[in-house]
Motif scaffolding. Structure first.
Motif, mmCIF file in Angstrom:
data_model
loop_
_atom_site.group_PDB
_atom_site.id
_atom_site.type_symbol
_atom_site.label_atom_id
_atom_site.label_comp_id
_atom_site.label_asym_id
_atom_site.label_seq_id
_atom_site.Cartn_x
_atom_site.Cartn_y
_atom_site.Cartn_z
ATOM 1 N N MET A 125 -7.437 -11.886 -0.833
ATOM 2 C CA MET A 125 -6.493 -10.779 -0.864
ATOM 3 C C MET A 125 -5.931 -10.499 0.526
ATOM 4 S SD MET A 125 -4.852 -8.674 -2.759
ATOM 5 C CE MET A 125 -5.741 -8.605 -4.311
ATOM 6 N N ALA A 126 -6.785 -10.616 1.540
ATOM 7 C CA ALA A 126 -6.312 -10.437 2.912
ATOM 8 C C ALA A 126 -5.344 -11.551 3.304
ATOM 9 C CB ALA A 126 -7.493 -10.396 3.881
ATOM 10 N N ALA A 127 -5.607 -12.769 2.816
ATOM 11 C CA ALA A 127 -4.701 -13.888 3.088
ATOM 12 C C ALA A 127 -3.324 -13.608 2.500
ATOM 13 C CB ALA A 127 -5.264 -15.175 2.497
ATOM 14 N N LEU A 128 -3.312 -13.051 1.295
ATOM 15 C CA LEU A 128 -2.041 -12.700 0.663
ATOM 16 C C LEU A 128 -1.323 -11.623 1.465
ATOM 17 C CD1 LEU A 128 -0.314 -13.066 -2.032
ATOM 18 C CD2 LEU A 128 -1.430 -10.960 -2.759
ATOM 19 N N LEU A 129 -2.091 -10.638 1.942
ATOM 20 C CA LEU A 129 -1.521 -9.547 2.722
ATOM 21 C C LEU A 129 -0.893 -10.083 4.010
ATOM 22 C CD1 LEU A 129 -1.517 -6.453 2.217
ATOM 23 C CD2 LEU A 129 -3.441 -6.311 3.806
ATOM 24 N N ILE A 130 -1.606 -10.950 4.694
ATOM 25 C CA ILE A 130 -1.116 -11.538 5.940
ATOM 26 C C ILE A 130 0.169 -12.323 5.694
ATOM 27 C CG2 ILE A 130 -1.626 -13.297 7.688
ATOM 28 C CD1 ILE A 130 -4.586 -12.354 7.485
ATOM 29 N N ASP A 131 0.203 -13.056 4.581
ATOM 30 C CA ASP A 131 1.375 -13.868 4.257
ATOM 31 C C ASP A 131 2.563 -13.004 3.845
ATOM 32 O OD1 ASP A 131 2.769 -16.402 3.540
ATOM 33 O OD2 ASP A 131 2.580 -15.597 1.509
ATOM 34 N N LYS A 132 2.343 -12.067 2.935
ATOM 35 C CA LYS A 132 3.439 -11.250 2.400
ATOM 36 C C LYS A 132 4.024 -10.307 3.449
ATOM 37 C CE LYS A 132 3.426 -12.667 -1.920
ATOM 38 N NZ LYS A 132 4.586 -13.345 -2.540
ATOM 39 N N LEU B 57 2.373 -0.631 2.751
ATOM 40 C CA LEU B 57 1.864 -1.609 1.784
ATOM 41 C C LEU B 57 0.469 -2.082 2.173
ATOM 42 C CD1 LEU B 57 5.054 -3.767 1.088
ATOM 43 C CD2 LEU B 57 3.770 -2.437 -0.603
ATOM 44 N N GLY B 58 0.275 -2.308 3.468
ATOM 45 C CA GLY B 58 -1.028 -2.748 3.941
ATOM 46 C C GLY B 58 -2.092 -1.683 3.741
ATOM 47 N N LEU B 59 -1.826 -0.462 4.183
ATOM 48 C CA LEU B 59 -2.813 0.609 4.069
ATOM 49 C C LEU B 59 -3.158 0.904 2.608
ATOM 50 C CD1 LEU B 59 -1.520 3.118 6.792
ATOM 51 C CD2 LEU B 59 -3.491 1.580 6.951
ATOM 52 N N LEU B 60 -2.162 0.927 1.741
ATOM 53 C CA LEU B 60 -2.420 1.186 0.327
ATOM 54 C C LEU B 60 -3.262 0.081 -0.293
ATOM 55 C CD1 LEU B 60 1.066 2.567 -0.765
ATOM 56 C CD2 LEU B 60 -1.089 3.839 -0.690
ATOM 57 N N THR B 61 -2.992 -1.166 0.075
ATOM 58 C CA THR B 61 -3.796 -2.281 -0.435
ATOM 59 C C THR B 61 -5.236 -2.170 0.049
ATOM 60 O OG1 THR B 61 -1.843 -3.709 -0.445
ATOM 61 C CG2 THR B 61 -3.991 -4.790 -0.594
ATOM 62 N N GLY B 62 -5.398 -1.782 1.316
ATOM 63 C CA GLY B 62 -6.752 -1.594 1.849
ATOM 64 C C GLY B 62 -7.512 -0.516 1.105
ATOM 65 N N GLU C 136 6.528 2.441 -3.420
ATOM 66 C CA GLU C 136 6.025 2.756 -4.751
ATOM 67 C C GLU C 136 4.658 2.105 -4.960
ATOM 68 O OE1 GLU C 136 7.367 4.737 -6.909
ATOM 69 O OE2 GLU C 136 9.279 5.097 -5.885
ATOM 70 N N TYR C 137 3.806 2.817 -5.671
ATOM 71 C CA TYR C 137 2.477 2.250 -5.957
ATOM 72 C C TYR C 137 2.606 0.955 -6.755
ATOM 73 C CZ TYR C 137 -2.277 1.852 -7.777
ATOM 74 O OH TYR C 137 -3.526 1.386 -8.119
ATOM 75 N N ALA C 138 3.642 0.879 -7.588
ATOM 76 C CA ALA C 138 3.876 -0.341 -8.361
ATOM 77 C C ALA C 138 4.112 -1.551 -7.451
ATOM 78 C CB ALA C 138 5.065 -0.147 -9.295
ATOM 79 N N GLU D 127 2.020 -4.985 -7.778
ATOM 80 C CA GLU D 127 2.734 -6.246 -7.968
ATOM 81 C C GLU D 127 2.306 -7.279 -6.930
ATOM 82 O OE1 GLU D 127 7.339 -7.944 -8.018
ATOM 83 O OE2 GLU D 127 6.950 -5.790 -8.135
ATOM 84 N N MET D 128 2.153 -6.837 -5.700
ATOM 85 C CA MET D 128 1.715 -7.755 -4.652
ATOM 86 C C MET D 128 0.291 -8.225 -4.895
ATOM 87 S SD MET D 128 1.742 -7.206 -0.512
ATOM 88 C CE MET D 128 0.474 -5.936 -0.538
ATOM 89 N N MET D 129 -0.595 -7.317 -5.304
ATOM 90 C CA MET D 129 -1.994 -7.666 -5.504
ATOM 91 C C MET D 129 -2.195 -8.608 -6.677
ATOM 92 S SD MET D 129 -3.810 -3.986 -4.766
ATOM 93 C CE MET D 129 -5.437 -4.591 -5.171
ATOM 94 N N THR D 130 -1.418 -8.450 -7.736
ATOM 95 C CA THR D 130 -1.583 -9.312 -8.906
ATOM 96 C C THR D 130 -1.082 -10.723 -8.654
ATOM 97 O OG1 THR D 130 0.540 -8.516 -9.784
ATOM 98 C CG2 THR D 130 -1.457 -7.429 -10.576
ATOM 99 N N ALA D 131 -0.413 -10.934 -7.527
ATOM 100 C CA ALA D 131 0.056 -12.282 -7.190
ATOM 101 C C ALA D 131 -1.051 -13.144 -6.608
ATOM 102 C CB ALA D 131 1.214 -12.198 -6.190
ATOM 103 N N THR D 132 -2.252 -12.551 -6.390
ATOM 104 C CA THR D 132 -3.348 -13.300 -5.795
ATOM 105 C C THR D 132 -3.929 -14.289 -6.795
ATOM 106 O OG1 THR D 132 -3.928 -11.356 -4.514
ATOM 107 C CG2 THR D 132 -5.529 -13.130 -4.562
ATOM 108 N N PRO D 133 -3.844 -15.590 -6.531
ATOM 109 C CA PRO D 133 -4.417 -16.565 -7.460
ATOM 110 C C PRO D 133 -5.933 -16.629 -7.322
ATOM 111 C CG PRO D 133 -3.533 -17.695 -5.542
ATOM 112 C CD PRO D 133 -3.211 -16.232 -5.368
#
Length: 324
Positions: free
Chosen positions: A54-61, A144-149, A178-180, A184-190
């Motif tokens: 998830m952190a890898a996705l965050l760094i990339d996005k 986006l980062g803080l909310l994901t954390g 938006e929380y959505a 959306e970003m988090m669900t992209a994590t394979p």
């Protein structure tokens, strides 16, 4: 020395070159907190030993610039983010450092120049308070980062408090994100096949201990111990301990449901106390913690289970009894 948010910010202004250092296998809470501070104050986000998916996705996005295995001696000060023990930093030589953390126990504060510690549900929330004290704008990437954390560290709000939701609302209102967008970003994590295989193997090795109406699960796996322990809670366990072995060191990841925590289980304290027996390191939250020691894996798993047994015996499980 413990300081508040304003003092923490003011002290950081005394340094020109700051390293924001994340624990090994850094998670979104650590990465987003380091990134938010680096954006506001300047400095470098450092990874001591990789990051999770998830952190890898965050760094990339979010396009976060990170330095792998940085040398703290090249910086004026190292700000250790979301980390409770030196073993989580692979015992690297730190030099002058400070700490910002939210875990229930943190040995790193003892030798810190100064530190900000609060039992919040995430470090990201403490960082958000610092940004508010600075009157810093909460830009889209930071939000986006803080909310994901926050979302990931609270187990998708399973361990959230009223203050957690208040902070989330403030970030959304302040930034316009938006929380959505976060979901959306988090669900992209394979989820790669190696993790799926690890989870299935972990299930086949599991032992289940029934303590009255409580279920405690122990197992072991080569990797993904934290994910495996969370998985067992999702499929019925009240407490789960998963062991992994690497370089003659064992790590046990523990997770507990809110009902078990309310009944008195504090995994952070349990892990810290057990680690002292083996001259290792351990700690974390009441519902999520870990331990790193040189010892027999089955022995440590059994001790974790027995300590939970002593707490839960003869205590009703509300998740069962409330329906009868």
């Amino acid at each position: 020395m413990q300081v508040d948010e304003v003092e923490f910010y003011n002290r950081l202004l005394d340094f020109n070159k700051i390293l924001y250092l994340c624990h090994r296998n850094a998670d979104p809470d650590a990465v987003s907190s380091a990134f938010a501070l680096a954006e506001a104050l300047g400095g470098t986000v450092g990874l001591v030993d990789g990051y999770n998916k998830m952190a890898a996705l965050l760094i990339d996005k979010l396009g976060i610039d990170v330095v792998d295995k940085p040398d703290p001696s090249e910086y004026d000060i190292t700000l250790i983010v979301d980390t409770s023990t030196s073993s989580q930093l692979n015992d690297i030589k730190l030099g002058k450092y400070c700490v910002i953390d939210h875990h229930s126990t943190t040995a790193l504060t003892e030798n810190a120049e100064f530190y900000l510690h609060r039992n919040a549900t995430s470090t990201a929330e403490i960082v958000f308070d610092i940004l508010r004290c600075m009157d810093a704008p909460i830009m889209r990437r930071t939000a986006l980062g803080l909310l994901t954390g926050i979302v990931t560290d609270t187990g998708h709000f399973k361990h959230a408090t009223a203050e957690t939701f208040h902070n989330v609302a403030e970030i959304v209102i302040t930034s316009g994100v938006e929380y959505a967008d976060v979901l959306e970003m988090m669900t992209a994590t394979p989820q790669d096949i190696s993790m799926r295989i690890a989870m299935l193997k972990c299930v086949t090795r599991a032992t289940i201990e029934r303590i009255d109406d409580w279920l405690v699960v122990c197992s072991h796996v080569n990797s993904f111990g934290g994910a495996a322990s969370s998985m067992f809670l999702n499929i019925g366990a009240d407490v789960a301990f998963i062991g992994t072995e690497r370089d003659n060191t064992i790590r046990v990841s523990g997770r507990a449901k809110r009902e078990a925590v309310n009944a008195g289980v504090n995994l952070g304290k349990i892990m810290e106390n057990i680690s002292l027996r083996y001259e290792g390191t351990g700690g974390g939250h009441a519902g999520a913690a870990g331990i790193d020691v040189v010892a027999d894996l089955n022995e440590v798993l059994n001790e974790c289970k027995e300590r939970v047994r002593m707490i839960l015996e003869n205590k009703p499980n509300p998740s069962i009894s409330e329906f009868f």
